[in-house]
Design a protein around this motif. Structure first.
Motif: not given
Length: 276
Positions: A226, A228, A239-240, A243
């Motif tokens: 995954v 970053r 960052e969410w 994602r």
């Protein structure tokens, strides 16, 4: 619904067995904690958090370590058993959501964002004495790739894989026996919330390691499974969002539904505080 958390919540203080205990160390003071919708999150600087982990490595109290983001708060709100277990952890703040909550409830953000993806490498980088580190969790092969990356980045430490995260209940006793025999300084458990926190609380004590940490998707990041978020997203504490863009089908409920639910829980707690 308002939740109540005692003002003073003790950390997990299971001591080493006599045969494993090193020279007695002065017990560090209990860290200040802030109740975030029922989860007691420690308000520490990075150096203060590292000092608590080092104390466990050096022969102090056995330590269970968790990282609290909005998702963990939402899960704990519906699970009294999880809240009871988390009361025995050192819980560190992870992400902008808990910082917003801390601003609303206590007038200030947490001293540092101590998410597991960044704080775990910080533990390894800061520790100059060799550590033995064991990895548990992830899909088959992922922990091995993560361990290879960690060996390259932190050659002063020893890394070994205990198992992937899909072991059977019949396999578990042998894994725990091996863990107790090897007794690493640091056990990294990557099962995801809340399975990793419950498993650590129910299975792991001072016989098995000095520090046990639930670290979520860290192995996937280290193994390159995954990606970053780019630095811009991480600097902005978003960052969410990255994602969610990468894995919308898997993560939409956690973020699109979960983030508003988390804020509602915090606002209800704020209302209760005002009425008190």
């Amino acid at each position: 619904m308002a939740t109540f958390v005692p003002a003073a919540i003790e950390m997990n203080v299971v001591l080493f067995q006599n045969s494993q205990r090193r020279a007695a160390l002065a017990t560090p003071p209990e860290p200040p904690r802030r109740d975030i919708a029922g989860v007691p999150v420690a308000a520490l600087t990075r150096q203060e958090a590292l000092a608590l982990v080092d104390h466990a490595f050096d022969g102090g109290n056995h330590l269970h370590l968790a990282y609290c983001n909005a998702n963990l708060v939402n899960i704990a709100a519906r699970d009294a058993g999880l809240r009871e277990r988390l009361a025995r952890f050192l819980i560190l703040p992870d992400g902008i959501g808990v910082d917003i909550a801390s601003h609303l409830l206590y007038g200030a953000a947490f001293p540092a964002n101590l998410n597991g993806t960044d704080f775990t490498p910080a533990i390894l980088a800061a520790r100059k004495q060799p550590l033995s580190v064991m990895l548990l969790g992830g899909r088959p092969g992922v922990a091995e790739s993560a361990a290879a990356r960690l060996r390259a980045d932190y050659p002063q430490h020893r890394f070994a894989v205990l198992s992937h995260g899909y072991f059977s209940s019949q396999d578990e006793p042998a894994l725990l026996t091996r863990l107790a025999h090897e007794r690493p300084d640091l056990l990294l458990v990557a099962f995801g919330n809340p399975r990793q926190e419950k498993w650590i609380a129910d299975r792991i004590d001072a016989r098995h390691c000095a520090v046990a940490a639930g670290i979520g998707a860290l192995f996937d990041f280290l193994a390159g499974e995954v990606a970053r978020a780019p630095d811009t997203f991480r600097t902005l504490r978003l960052e969410w969002v990255y994602r969610l863009w990468l894995e919308p089908r898997r993560l939409w409920r956690r973020y699109v539904v979960g983030n508003p639910a988390f804020l509602m829980r915090v606002l209800r707690q704020k209302l209760v505080q005002r009425r008190a």
